[in-house]
Design a protein around this motif. Structure first.
Motif, PDB file in Angstrom:
ATOM      1  N   GLU A  73       0.695  -1.376   0.037  1.00  0.00           N
ATOM      2  CA  GLU A  73      -0.114  -0.119  -0.019  1.00  0.00           C
ATOM      3  C   GLU A  73       0.854   1.304   0.065  1.00  0.00           C
ATOM      4  O   GLU A  73       0.469   2.484  -0.391  1.00  0.00           O
ATOM      5  CB  GLU A  73      -1.075   0.044   1.114  1.00  0.00           C
ATOM      6  CG  GLU A  73      -0.385   0.056   2.474  1.00  0.00           C
ATOM      7  CD  GLU A  73      -1.418   0.087   3.437  1.00  0.00           C
ATOM      8  OE1 GLU A  73      -2.694   0.165   3.372  1.00  0.00           O
ATOM      9  OE2 GLU A  73      -1.113  -0.003   4.987  1.00  0.00           O
ATOM     10  N   LEU A  76       1.621   1.812  -3.938  1.00  0.00           N
ATOM     11  CA  LEU A  76       0.501   1.736  -4.860  1.00  0.00           C
ATOM     12  C   LEU A  76       0.198   3.040  -5.597  1.00  0.00           C
ATOM     13  O   LEU A  76       0.115   3.196  -6.965  1.00  0.00           O
ATOM     14  CB  LEU A  76      -0.573   1.080  -4.479  1.00  0.00           C
ATOM     15  CG  LEU A  76      -0.513  -0.644  -4.352  1.00  0.00           C
ATOM     16  CD1 LEU A  76      -2.065  -0.912  -3.923  1.00  0.00           C
ATOM     17  CD2 LEU A  76      -0.205  -0.992  -5.613  1.00  0.00           C
ATOM     18  N   GLN A  77       0.094   4.189  -4.889  1.00  0.00           N
ATOM     19  CA  GLN A  77      -0.453   5.347  -5.575  1.00  0.00           C
ATOM     20  C   GLN A  77       0.673   5.745  -6.590  1.00  0.00           C
ATOM     21  O   GLN A  77       0.260   6.240  -7.638  1.00  0.00           O
ATOM     22  CB  GLN A  77      -0.494   6.357  -4.328  1.00  0.00           C
ATOM     23  CG  GLN A  77      -0.839   7.600  -4.933  1.00  0.00           C
ATOM     24  CD  GLN A  77      -1.461   8.701  -3.941  1.00  0.00           C
ATOM     25  OE1 GLN A  77      -1.369   8.361  -2.679  1.00  0.00           O
ATOM     26  NE2 GLN A  77      -2.017   9.752  -4.316  1.00  0.00           N
ATOM     27  N   ASP A  78       1.766   5.854  -5.942  1.00  0.00           N
ATOM     28  CA  ASP A  78       3.060   6.195  -7.126  1.00  0.00           C
ATOM     29  C   ASP A  78       3.139   5.333  -8.059  1.00  0.00           C
ATOM     30  O   ASP A  78       3.230   5.539  -9.312  1.00  0.00           O
ATOM     31  CB  ASP A  78       4.175   6.246  -6.266  1.00  0.00           C
ATOM     32  CG  ASP A  78       5.594   6.873  -6.929  1.00  0.00           C
ATOM     33  OD1 ASP A  78       5.257   7.658  -7.755  1.00  0.00           O
ATOM     34  OD2 ASP A  78       6.663   6.619  -6.773  1.00  0.00           O
ATOM     35  N   ALA A  81       0.332   6.055 -10.805  1.00  0.00           N
ATOM     36  CA  ALA A  81       0.395   7.239 -11.318  1.00  0.00           C
ATOM     37  C   ALA A  81       1.485   7.162 -12.527  1.00  0.00           C
ATOM     38  O   ALA A  81       1.358   8.128 -13.605  1.00  0.00           O
ATOM     39  CB  ALA A  81       0.942   8.165 -10.244  1.00  0.00           C
TER      40      ALA A  81
END
Length: 122
Positions: A73, A76-78, A81
């Motif tokens: 987690e 994941l965002q990076d 993106a």
């Protein structure tokens, strides 16, 4: 006799955004390294072309998939993106296919869900 195949296998194919390939390779290596300690993660493979990333992921069950998501987690965002999802196939038995449809919906991801008819695992 070999066991019936009841695993959840996920096959995403991503276009890597321009200038992000080196970063994606580093993030993917970190994800693979974390996967070594995830008990229910059976397979996690990253393969690259000059412009794309293909992942082959297999989990023992939905709980193992959740353990994996929790484990990664922080990246994941990076990770997402820097990518554009082009195709996603999730192969599982009927019960797990339904569970994964819910999971992918909550993540905002469209997928194809072929249901296992026959198979075995080792």
């Amino acid at each position: 006799m070999k066991r019936a195949d009841t695993f959840i296998c996920i096959y995403p194919y991503f276009k890597v955004k321009d200038g992000e390939m080196n970063a994606i390779k580093e993030i993917t290596k970190a994800i693979v390294d974390k996967g070594h300690n995830e008990e229910g993660t059976l397979v996690f493979t990253a393969a690259f072309t000059d412009t794309h990333l293909f992942l082959r992921e297999c989990y023992k069950d939905i709980d193992a998939f959740h353990v994996h998501l929790k484990s990664v987690e922080d990246v994941l965002q990076d990770f997402f993106a820097k990518l554009e999802l082009e195709h996603l196939v999730i192969v599982a038995d009927e019960e797990n296919s339904q569970l994964m449809k819910h999971e992918m919906s909550s993540l905002g991801m469209d997928a194809h869900f072929p249901v296992i008819a026959h198979g075995f695992d080792i």
